[in-house]
Write an enzyme that holds these catalytic residues in place. Structure first.
Site, short mmCIF file in Angstrom:
data_model
loop_
_atom_site.label_atom_id
_atom_site.label_comp_id
_atom_site.label_asym_id
_atom_site.label_seq_id
_atom_site.Cartn_x
_atom_site.Cartn_y
_atom_site.Cartn_z
N GLY A 8 8.96 20.22 11.49
CA GLY A 8 8.81 19.65 12.69
C GLY A 8 7.23 20.12 13.71
CB SER A 10 4.47 16.32 12.45
OG SER A 10 5.19 15.50 12.93
NE ARG A 11 6.15 12.86 16.15
CZ ARG A 11 7.33 11.93 16.13
NH1 ARG A 11 7.04 11.11 17.06
NH2 ARG A 11 8.15 12.31 15.33
CG ASP A 59 15.99 15.73 6.36
OD1 ASP A 59 16.36 16.45 6.84
OD2 ASP A 59 16.70 14.68 6.32
CG ASN A 88 9.80 23.15 16.90
OD1 ASN A 88 9.18 23.24 17.60
ND2 ASN A 88 8.99 21.51 16.15
CE1 TYR A 153 17.90 19.27 20.38
CE2 TYR A 153 18.18 20.13 22.85
CZ TYR A 153 17.59 19.70 22.17
OH TYR A 153 16.39 20.13 21.60
CE LYS A 157 17.48 22.60 19.71
NZ LYS A 157 16.42 22.96 18.58
CB ILE A 186 9.02 20.66 26.95
CG1 ILE A 186 9.72 22.46 26.70
CG2 ILE A 186 7.26 21.32 26.71
CD1 ILE A 186 9.27 23.46 28.01
#
Length: 242
Positions: A8, A10-11, A59, A88, A153, A157, A186
């Site tokens: 993850g 890329s951003r 993926d 990430n 989520y 986590k 964030i």
């Protein structure tokens, strides 16, 4: 040659981590699943630091896809190995549990937990052979405190935190550290849909954190200075939850 893989990447936090690791001298492998345009932007930023970077598409929740891609990389880099892994990749699909579609439960769990399993297991053998590695798992304050509307989520986590603690004990003798970072709110595109004005009132520091602040913590954990830290969960949340 030192290599780091950021899933993850890329951003958002992933991009900031890629840049930080490149500044530390790592050749950074930027994983993405869908958005090649953003991945290429991250690659450009990495190469602006003077370090080598490359893009790797898979993926994380698809085991065969992960395995084949990493095996291909290893075949083309027979004298190298990836000694830093930042797990990430993650997504949100918020809803109260009573109204949550099964698809939204599964995709959040699979991205985080299957993603951790698929990617980490693929890279562990080389770390064990070389007797060195850093595995850094991006958890969340949601996985520690639980957050209303994020049962999926929080479960993902929280499970990642438990996996961190277990794996740390399994590989410590091989000089491989395994730690988790638990960010609070964030400022990234992942939090764009949240009511920032209301949320900051609940944060003692009265602001969202930045991806760069999280990346600095990743950099420290990846560094030789953190060689005796393993099995830890380090919060970075502006005092939101202690």
């Amino acid at each position: 040659m030192k290599y780091a893989l950021v899933t993850g990447g890329s951003r958002g936090i992933g991009r900031a981590v890629c840049i930080k690791l490149s500044l530390m001298g790592y050749n950074v492998i930027i994983n993405y699943a869908n958005n090649i345009t953003e991945a290429q932007k991250t690659l450009e930023l990495v190469e602006m630091t003077g370090q080598h970077g490359e893009i790797m598409m898979f993926d994380v929740s698809k085991r065969e896809q992960v395995s084949k891609t990493i095996e291909k990389w290893q075949e083309t880099h027979p004298n190298d190995y990836i000694d830093v892994l930042v797990n990430n990749a993650g997504i949100r699909r918020d809803n109260i549990l009573a109204l949550m579609p099964e698809e939204d439960w599964n995709i959040v769990i699979d991205t985080t937990l299957k993603g951790f399993y698929n990617t980490t297991q693929a890279l562990l053998p080389a770390m064990i052979r070389h007797k060195h590695g850093r595995i850094i798992n991006m958890a969340s304050v949601s996985g520690i405190s639980g957050i209303r509307g994020q049962a999926n989520y929080s479960t993902a986590k929280g499970g990642l935190i438990a996996a961190t603690k277990a794996l740390a004990q399994e590989v410590a003798a091989k000089n491989i550290t395994v730690n988790a970072i638990a960010p609070g709110f964030i400022k990234t595109d992942m939090t764009d849909d949240l009511d920032e004005e209301s949320i900051v009132k609940t944060i003692p520091m009265r602001r969202f954190g930045t991806p760069e602040e999280v990346a600095e913590l990743v950099g420290f954990i990846a560094s030789p200075a953190a060689g005796y830290i393993t099995g830890s969960v380090i919060s970075i949340n502006g005092g939101l939850y202690t």
